[in-house]
Design a protein around this motif. Structure first.
Motif, PDB file in Angstrom:
ATOM      1  N   PHE A 113       0.084  14.581  23.754  1.00  0.00           N
ATOM      2  CA  PHE A 113      -0.918  13.601  23.368  1.00  0.00           C
ATOM      3  C   PHE A 113      -2.300  14.236  23.314  1.00  0.00           C
ATOM      4  CE2 PHE A 113      -3.465   9.716  24.066  1.00  0.00           C
ATOM      5  CZ  PHE A 113      -2.909   8.931  23.071  1.00  0.00           C
ATOM      6  N   GLN A 114      -2.551  15.112  24.289  1.00  0.00           N
ATOM      7  CA  GLN A 114      -3.841  15.796  24.313  1.00  0.00           C
ATOM      8  C   GLN A 114      -3.981  16.715  23.106  1.00  0.00           C
ATOM      9  OE1 GLN A 114      -6.594  15.781  25.836  1.00  0.00           O
ATOM     10  NE2 GLN A 114      -7.487  17.810  25.557  1.00  0.00           N
ATOM     11  N   MET A 115      -2.867  17.424  22.770  1.00  0.00           N
ATOM     12  CA  MET A 115      -2.915  18.324  21.623  1.00  0.00           C
ATOM     13  C   MET A 115      -3.014  17.551  20.315  1.00  0.00           C
ATOM     14  SD  MET A 115      -0.337  21.468  22.241  1.00  0.00           S
ATOM     15  CE  MET A 115       1.032  20.510  22.855  1.00  0.00           C
ATOM     16  N   ALA A 116      -2.408  16.372  20.317  1.00  0.00           N
ATOM     17  CA  ALA A 116      -2.264  15.636  19.065  1.00  0.00           C
ATOM     18  C   ALA A 116      -3.593  15.464  18.341  1.00  0.00           C
ATOM     19  CB  ALA A 116      -1.633  14.277  19.333  1.00  0.00           C
ATOM     20  N   SER A 117      -4.614  15.073  19.102  1.00  0.00           N
ATOM     21  CA  SER A 117      -5.900  14.833  18.455  1.00  0.00           C
ATOM     22  C   SER A 117      -6.503  16.140  17.948  1.00  0.00           C
ATOM     23  CB  SER A 117      -6.850  14.136  19.433  1.00  0.00           C
ATOM     24  OG  SER A 117      -6.733  14.716  20.705  1.00  0.00           O
ATOM     25  N   GLY A 118      -6.324  17.210  18.722  1.00  0.00           N
ATOM     26  CA  GLY A 118      -6.908  18.483  18.332  1.00  0.00           C
ATOM     27  C   GLY A 118      -6.238  19.096  17.112  1.00  0.00           C
ATOM     28  N   VAL A 119      -4.900  19.173  17.141  1.00  0.00           N
ATOM     29  CA  VAL A 119      -4.174  19.877  16.092  1.00  0.00           C
ATOM     30  C   VAL A 119      -3.798  18.955  14.941  1.00  0.00           C
ATOM     31  CG1 VAL A 119      -2.382  21.635  15.773  1.00  0.00           C
ATOM     32  CG2 VAL A 119      -3.169  21.078  18.053  1.00  0.00           C
ATOM     33  N   GLY A 120      -4.016  17.657  15.122  1.00  0.00           N
ATOM     34  CA  GLY A 120      -3.644  16.743  14.049  1.00  0.00           C
ATOM     35  C   GLY A 120      -2.147  16.526  13.976  1.00  0.00           C
ATOM     36  N   LEU A 121      -1.557  16.158  15.125  1.00  0.00           N
ATOM     37  CA  LEU A 121      -0.104  15.951  15.160  1.00  0.00           C
ATOM     38  C   LEU A 121       0.281  14.544  14.724  1.00  0.00           C
ATOM     39  CD1 LEU A 121       1.177  17.647  18.435  1.00  0.00           C
ATOM     40  CD2 LEU A 121       1.834  18.185  16.107  1.00  0.00           C
ATOM     41  N   TYR A 122      -0.688  13.651  14.623  1.00  0.00           N
ATOM     42  CA  TYR A 122      -0.353  12.265  14.289  1.00  0.00           C
ATOM     43  C   TYR A 122       0.250  12.179  12.899  1.00  0.00           C
ATOM     44  CZ  TYR A 122      -2.735  10.642  18.393  1.00  0.00           C
ATOM     45  OH  TYR A 122      -3.088  10.418  19.688  1.00  0.00           O
ATOM     46  N   ASN A 123       1.242  11.293  12.784  1.00  0.00           N
ATOM     47  CA  ASN A 123       1.894  11.093  11.496  1.00  0.00           C
ATOM     48  C   ASN A 123       2.452  12.388  10.921  1.00  0.00           C
ATOM     49  OD1 ASN A 123       1.316   8.346  11.579  1.00  0.00           O
ATOM     50  ND2 ASN A 123      -0.740   8.729  10.785  1.00  0.00           N
ATOM     51  N   THR A 124       2.930  13.265  11.802  1.00  0.00           N
ATOM     52  CA  THR A 124       3.627  14.465  11.369  1.00  0.00           C
ATOM     53  C   THR A 124       5.030  14.392  11.942  1.00  0.00           C
ATOM     54  OG1 THR A 124       1.590  15.533  11.993  1.00  0.00           O
ATOM     55  CG2 THR A 124       3.326  16.952  11.153  1.00  0.00           C
ATOM     56  N   PHE A 125       6.017  14.590  11.106  1.00  0.00           N
ATOM     57  CA  PHE A 125       7.387  14.543  11.613  1.00  0.00           C
ATOM     58  C   PHE A 125       7.644  15.633  12.635  1.00  0.00           C
ATOM     59  CE2 PHE A 125       8.384  12.433   7.402  1.00  0.00           C
ATOM     60  CZ  PHE A 125       8.405  11.180   7.951  1.00  0.00           C
ATOM     61  N   TRP A 126       6.926  16.743  12.498  1.00  0.00           N
ATOM     62  CA  TRP A 126       7.154  17.846  13.435  1.00  0.00           C
ATOM     63  C   TRP A 126       6.822  17.452  14.866  1.00  0.00           C
ATOM     64  CZ3 TRP A 126      10.321  20.953  11.506  1.00  0.00           C
ATOM     65  CH2 TRP A 126      10.289  21.261  10.138  1.00  0.00           C
ATOM     66  N   ALA A 127       5.874  16.535  15.055  1.00  0.00           N
ATOM     67  CA  ALA A 127       5.515  16.097  16.404  1.00  0.00           C
ATOM     68  C   ALA A 127       6.704  15.423  17.082  1.00  0.00           C
ATOM     69  CB  ALA A 127       4.331  15.132  16.359  1.00  0.00           C
ATOM     70  N   VAL A 128       7.656  14.943  16.279  1.00  0.00           N
ATOM     71  CA  VAL A 128       8.845  14.305  16.828  1.00  0.00           C
ATOM     72  C   VAL A 128      10.017  15.285  16.831  1.00  0.00           C
ATOM     73  CG1 VAL A 128      10.485  12.430  16.476  1.00  0.00           C
ATOM     74  CG2 VAL A 128       8.056  12.040  16.101  1.00  0.00           C
ATOM     75  N   ILE A 129      10.158  16.014  15.735  1.00  0.00           N
ATOM     76  CA  ILE A 129      11.318  16.899  15.572  1.00  0.00           C
ATOM     77  C   ILE A 129      11.320  18.022  16.607  1.00  0.00           C
ATOM     78  CG2 ILE A 129      12.385  18.611  14.045  1.00  0.00           C
ATOM     79  CD1 ILE A 129      11.528  16.814  11.695  1.00  0.00           C
ATOM     80  N   ILE A 130      10.188  18.704  16.746  1.00  0.00           N
ATOM     81  CA  ILE A 130      10.160  19.873  17.634  1.00  0.00           C
ATOM     82  C   ILE A 130      10.469  19.494  19.089  1.00  0.00           C
ATOM     83  CG2 ILE A 130       8.712  21.747  18.537  1.00  0.00           C
ATOM     84  CD1 ILE A 130       9.543  22.322  15.729  1.00  0.00           C
TER      85      ILE A 130
END
Lengths: 262, 309
Positions: A113-130
């Protein structure tokens, strides 16, 4: 197990088990009956007209397929390496991997969650798949390695004497011989990826990227808690799983059971 | 296992084998490259996240790009003195005990029954196992309906003369945890059933036959022969239940949101609430680290016990 000599005792057994499965049927009945109340089939029409409904299924299918592909490839390779190739301090690597076996996914939540805002993980399938793949791999490697350990070394030895390289051994000996285990791995990952809820809930916010497990709350929002439509939605969402299970019963049961019978 | 493909494919191998020295032929090819993708994917991601969690857990961190400030072990002492944390632990223990007892005993009974002469056995099997397959997230609106004040459960109770028991299951503090436990039992008996069904299939029929000739009754056979032979499965289920109780999230979140007044709160819902709703990332990370310690501790304990046996 129970021997039923007389007609009567057989009848009693049948009645007993029928009564015992009632609690299992109640939710299924509630879902089906509820979905036909009020407007009847109209509920289904309404649900099917939900904009972007197909997206939910497409996204779930995409996530499941990619996760399966990744887990399958890395698992087979790792099982081959751990079981049949030369690796120094092999068991150290193996146990480092196995230490992650019991890891709950919520543990990944805060850092992701902390990385999400920085790297732009929102609405990326990779944030779920990996993360899903990462959490599955220790387990599938354990299962598959145990299985591959049971394949005699001689088969690989023979292939090598015939001039097969490592890649060829992998492709022509290991892959065909480990098919029964591969089925279990695929079913296991399929169910876990398709049913995953926490990671999509947190990271897939845009409806264009959402998955089937997020449909119920989407319906609830759309229909203001009109229960008949919510039930119709639940049934439609569960249907692919029900059909898949009934038509592939043996594989599902074996795949799930493989999990516990290490 | 099909072995037919191997012989033909091997001999088709990439033609003339280079002459090898005796010693080298025995040496296996290096395998590090083969385990690397799996290793990087699982160990890399997971250990990185754990490390990062560890770092976050020492910070007051409200998310965003502002970063956190170091506060030492404060998050941990806050968690360990917070009644919500101990509440979640207590619910986890109750959940584990009740789910395990009912899941294992019902799994054994169903497996024994379906190993007997029962008509339409496949239908029963499908009905019992289906809940294992369907996603908790998809079924939870249905469960909420079942337990609703005007839902089927209360309807049934009223029609079999138990009006007194009819109540608003989800909305009251005394029953919310029971609902979560009940739904989990519903969705996990099938799993136990499949495992017991498989392990009972491995019991030699001759042994059971012999016991019957000696005059053992059905229940006696079940108790003294069948159940002891499934001890391994019971143990495996207990281990899996420890882990699944600790990581529980879907059902409590979807059925009750951990409420009312945190009466069905678990570590999973607690961490999610702190991390996502309150963006209290440092505290959530500390909770996650505590959860991790519990999970690892539990699996070491169970492994030790397994080795003893």
């Amino acid at each position: 197990m129970f021997e039923t000599r007389s007609r009567l005792s057989q009848f009693i057994l049948q009645v007993l088990i029928t009564i015992m499965v009632i609690p299992f049927v109640v939710p299924l009945y509630t879902m089906i009956a509820g979905s036909f109340q009020g407007e009847g089939l109209g509920n289904y029409q309404a649900v099917l007209q939900v904009p972007k409904l197909a997206y939910f299924f497409r996204n779930s299918a995409f996530i499941a397929l990619v996760t399966i592909a990744i887990v399958y490839v890395v698992t087979m390779m790792a099982a081959f390496g751990f079981s049949k190739l030369r690796i120094r301090r092999r068991e150290v690597f193996f146990w480092m991997m196995m230490a992650a076996l019991t890891l709950p996914e919520v543990v990944l939540l805060a850092p992701l969650f902390q990385m999400a805002s920085g790297v732009g993980l929102y609405n990326t399938f990779w944030a779920v798949i990996i993360p899903i793949a990462a959490l599955q791999v220790p387990f599938t490697v354990l299962l598959t390695r145990t299985y591959v350990d049971g394949i005699p070394d001689d088969l690989f030895e023979a292939a090598r004497i015939d001039g097969a390289g490592t890649v060829r051994m992998f492709w022509n000996v290991l892959i065909p011989l480990s098919k029964p285990m591969a089925v279990a791995v695929v079913v296991l990952v399929l169910i876990n990826a398709w049913n995953s809820y926490l990671l999509p809930l947190v990271f897939l916010i845009d409806p264009d990227y959402q998955v089937v497990t997020l449909l119920p709350q989407y319906f609830q929002g759309q229909y203001n808690d009109d229960q008949t439509k919510v039930m119709a939605g639940a049934l439609l969402t569960a249907l692919p799983e029900i059909i898949a299970y009934i038509s592939l019963q043996k594989y599902f049961e074996r795949g799930m059971a493989a999990g516990a019978l290490k | 296992m099909p072995t037919k493909t191997t012989d033909s494919t091997i001999t088709r191998g990439r033609a003339p084998a280079p002459p090898k020295r005796q010693g080298k032929a025995r040496l296996k090819p290096a395998g590090l490259g083969w385990i690397l993708p799996a290793f990087v994917l699982s160990v890399g991601v997971i250990y990185f996240c754990i490390g990062y969690s560890g770092l976050l857990s020492t910070q007051e961190n409200r998310g965003g790009t502002s970063g956190g400030t170091f506060i030492g072990a404060d998050n941990y002492t806050n968690a360990l003195t917070n009644p919500l944390f101990w509440g979640a632990i207590k619910h986890t223990v109750v959940f584990f005990v009740l789910v395990s007892i009912v899941q294992i005993s019902m799994g054994i009974v169903f497996a024994a029954m379906l190993h007997s002469k029962v008509r339409l056995a496949v239908v029963y099997k499908v009905i019992i196992f289906l809940p294992v397959v369907i996603a908790p997230a998809i079924m939870s609106p249905v469960h909420r309906r079942v337990f609703a004040t005007d839902g089927p459960l209360n309807w049934i109770l009223e029609h079999i003369g138990l009006e007194a028991l009819s109540q608003s299951w989800l909305a009251q503090t005394s029953t919310s945890l029971l609902v979560v436990i009940g739904v989990q039992i519903w969705s996990s008996i099938g799993f136990a059933f499949i495992l017991f069904y498989a392990s009972m299939g491995q019991i030699e029929p001759e042994i059971i036959e012999a016991a019957r000739i000696d005059g053992a009754s059905n229940l006696r056979v079940l108790w003294s022969l069948v159940i002891p032979s499934t001890r391994g499965t019971i143990f495996a289920l207990l281990v899996l239940n420890v882990i699944s109780s600790l990581k529980l999230f879907d059902y409590p979140y979807l059925l009750t949101r951990g409420g009312p007044v945190y009466t069905s709160d678990f570590l999973g819902t607690y961490i999610h609430r702190e991390a996502v709703a309150l963006t209290n990332l440092g505290y959530a990370a500390a909770l996650a680290m505590l959860l991790l310690v519990l999970a690892i501790g539990a699996s070491i304990l169970t492994n030790l016990r397994a080795r003893e046996r």
